[in-house]
Design a protein around this motif. Sequence first.
Motif: not given
Length: 74
Positions: A20-45
């Motif tokens: 299971l992978h997560a998704f880091e979200v950054y703005d265009k200035k590379e400031n960290f905005l958050g981490l999206i953590t899917p609950a399942t493999i299906e959500d990740m896909e």
Amino acid sequence: MKTWETALVIVNEVEFDHSLHAFEVYDKKENFLGLITPATIEDMEQIIKDLDNGSCPINEMWEDGNGNVCNMEG
């Protein structure tokens, strides 16, 4: 691992919990905005498909997996 760039943000796929992978979200200035953590493999896909098709976590107000909506404030 992949990286997507939208008009507003950069999204990096990162290791999270074995297959299971997560998704880091950054703005265009590379400031960290958050981490999206899917609950399942299906959500990740589905997140990967959506990103491949040009979706933006900010424009579409995705949740981070903890009930928080993604926004430019982080």
